[in-house]
Design a protein around this motif. Structure first.
Motif, PDB file in Angstrom:
ATOM      1  N   PRO A 285       0.817  -1.219   0.000  1.00 62.37           N
ATOM      2  CA  PRO A 285       0.000   0.000   0.000  1.00 62.37           C
ATOM      3  C   PRO A 285       0.847   1.263   0.000  1.00 62.37           C
ATOM      4  O   PRO A 285       1.925   1.316   0.586  1.00 62.37           O
ATOM      5  CB  PRO A 285      -0.811  -0.129   1.298  1.00 62.37           C
ATOM      6  N   GLU A 286       0.332   2.262  -0.675  1.00 61.82           N
ATOM      7  CA  GLU A 286       0.932   3.598  -0.652  1.00 61.82           C
ATOM      8  C   GLU A 286      -0.170   4.613  -0.946  1.00 61.82           C
ATOM      9  O   GLU A 286      -1.221   4.258  -1.490  1.00 61.82           O
ATOM     10  CB  GLU A 286       2.062   3.710  -1.677  1.00 61.82           C
ATOM     11  N   THR A 287       0.060   5.841  -0.578  1.00 64.39           N
ATOM     12  CA  THR A 287      -0.937   6.878  -0.825  1.00 64.39           C
ATOM     13  C   THR A 287      -0.816   7.346  -2.271  1.00 64.39           C
ATOM     14  O   THR A 287       0.263   7.718  -2.738  1.00 64.39           O
ATOM     15  CB  THR A 287      -0.735   8.059   0.129  1.00 64.39           C
ATOM     16  N   CYS A 288      -1.933   7.283  -3.005  1.00 65.65           N
ATOM     17  CA  CYS A 288      -1.910   7.651  -4.417  1.00 65.65           C
ATOM     18  C   CYS A 288      -3.221   8.350  -4.774  1.00 65.65           C
ATOM     19  O   CYS A 288      -4.093   8.531  -3.916  1.00 65.65           O
ATOM     20  CB  CYS A 288      -1.672   6.410  -5.301  1.00 65.65           C
ATOM     21  N   ASP A 289      -3.365   8.718  -6.020  1.00 60.44           N
ATOM     22  CA  ASP A 289      -4.528   9.468  -6.478  1.00 60.44           C
ATOM     23  C   ASP A 289      -5.476   8.535  -7.224  1.00 60.44           C
ATOM     24  O   ASP A 289      -5.090   7.902  -8.217  1.00 60.44           O
ATOM     25  CB  ASP A 289      -4.073  10.605  -7.396  1.00 60.44           C
ATOM     26  N   ALA A 290      -6.729   8.434  -6.762  1.00 58.72           N
ATOM     27  CA  ALA A 290      -7.704   7.530  -7.374  1.00 58.72           C
ATOM     28  C   ALA A 290      -7.984   7.910  -8.825  1.00 58.72           C
ATOM     29  O   ALA A 290      -8.208   7.046  -9.684  1.00 58.72           O
ATOM     30  CB  ALA A 290      -9.000   7.533  -6.565  1.00 58.72           C
TER      31      ALA A 290
END
Length: 455
Positions: A285-290
């Protein structure tokens, strides 16, 4: 003519005491016994002395018209070895009549009744002069009889009859409970045996599934090596590193490369499916843009015909989500590719939104929040899916039209893999559809990486 003597009346308090004693002894027999036959035996042992019997027997149906002796008390010693062979025909003699007619049968004096002449020798040898046979009622039917034999020829008074009726009723109820318990115990034993067998079959199936997935994983891995070489050589040919190509040769190389890429995607799907089943698929998991994930999934995918319009509806600002971006892109590519396949003309729309009703605060937008869901919807105006088939399409290797002449190709793995990947990420893939109108596939994931679900 000499009259048969009548016993003196029993005082009321003594009668009540005898009834309570008899009921208590039958209850004790039920609590002590482990089988219905033990209930009968213990009840005889405890109740016969209370009613003043010389000995007693319990008979149960062996067949529709034959009774067998199942319990006896104080039977004359010389005849005990024959007890297992004793049979009484239903309708004959006091015991058989009690069962056939479903009522108590009293014999005041065996030797004074010419109709019982066949019993005189047996009565003389066994030492009884009178008897009382009471039907044993199980499930509303007379299934046997309780017979007490008395040395005296006294006529029973109403108190004795009341006591014996009480004994018969109590024993019938107790015996029925005992039979039900025995049936339940037998059913429990069968259930345990079936559970053991089912568990063994389940373990066999699990092992077979594990071996199948191991095989798929190993074969898929081994297939990727030569396929990678094929793609490498087609790249060299396409880029003219091995020399110039004619237009016809270039088209052939392009077809080989396209087929190889399709095969590579199929192998990747097989490998991912096997690793999911084996629990080997790592989630990063990583923070990304949907929104960016949706656009990445659609890049490189072209509609099947110019008649198909493709639209993307998404917020202008970034929609943060913490998840595994590579797996989300894989799921969305499957869903979009599926929409293209079944939409020969019309429109395919991809939407990105936050789940309705969620308070999408600036703080939540900053890094994702597991309390809110991010939703990607892939809507098409294609052929649609019958309601009865809308869950079946998520089964592995299943095609709604499985015939060799089906119009639409595919292995039936894309949707199954997409749902399992989504559940591995803590979300799900669902569908709404109507035949002839179109379908909407929805990928919903927690905004923050949530708990993983079982695929």
């Amino acid at each position: 003519m000499q009259e048969t003597p009548v016993a003196a009346p029993i005082p009321a308090h003594e009668r009540h005491l005898r009834e309570l004693t008899a009921a208590r002894e039958i209850a004790h027999a039920f609590l002590t016994a482990r089988t219905p036959d033990e209930v009968y035996r213990l009840a005889l042992e405890r109740v016969a002395p209370v009613v003043g019997a010389a000995f007693g027997c319990v008979y149960l149906r062996e067949s529709d018209d034959v009774l067998r002796l199942v319990a006896a008390w104080n039977w004359p010693t010389a005849y005990r070895r024959f007890l297992g062979e004793m049979r009484v025909r239903v309708g004959l003699g006091p015991t058989g009549s009690a069962v056939a007619e479903g009522r108590p049968v009293e014999v005041y004096d065996v030797f004074a009744d010419p109709e019982l002449a066949d019993w005189w020798d047996a009565a003389g040898e066994l030492g009884f002069a009178s008897s009382v046979s009471l039907p044993i009622i199980l499930a509303g039917q007379a299934e046997g009889a309780l017979t007490f034999y008395f040395a005296r020829t006294d006529r029973l008074d109403e108190a004795d009859r009341s006591l014996l009726r009480l004994v018969a009723d109590q024993l019938s109820a107790t015996a029925e409970k005992a039979h039900l318990i025995e049936d339940l115990q037998r059913a429990n034993v069968q259930l345990r045996e079936q559970n053991v067998e089912l568990e063994a079959r389940f373990l066999e199936a699990e092992e077979a599934r594990r071996l199948k997935n191991e095989f798929l994983a190993n074969v898929s891995h081994e297939l990727r090596t030569p396929l990678t070489a094929i793609l490498g050589f087609t790249y060299l040919l396409r880029e003219r590193h091995a020399g110039p190509l004619t237009d016809e040769q270039a088209q052939s190389v392009e077809r080989v490369e396209t087929a190889a890429m399709q095969l590579m995607e199929l192998i990747d799907d097989l490998l991912n499916m096997a690793n999911l089943q084996l629990g080997r698929l790592d989630v990063r998991p990583e923070t990304c843009d949907a929104v960016a994930l949706a656009r990445a999934a659609m890049s490189g995918l072209a509609p099947p015909a110019p008649e198909v319009e493709v639209r993307t509806l998404a917020p202008d600002a970034a929609v943060p989500v913490r998840t595994d971006p590579s797996q989300v892109v894989r799921i969305l590519r499957n869903l979009v590719g599926n929409a293209f396949k079944f939409t020969p003309a019309g429109r395919v729309t991809v939407r990105v939104r936050v789940s309705s009703g969620s308070p999408w605060t600036p703080e939540a937008r900053a890094g994702g929040d597991a309390r809110h869901s991010i939703v990607w919807e892939v809507e098409d105006t294609g052929i649609g899916i019958d309601e009865a088939d809308q869950e079946r399409i998520f089964a592995q290797f299943l095609q709604i039209d499985g015939s060799a002449t089906r119009r639409y190709g595919g292995t039936g793995m894309g949707l199954a893999l997409s749902r399992q990947l989504a559940r591995r990420l803590g979300g799900d893939v669902t569908v709404r559809s109507k035949r002839g109108v179109g379908s909407t596939f929805t990928l919903s994931l927690p905004a923050g990486f949530g708990p993983m679900l079982v695929p």
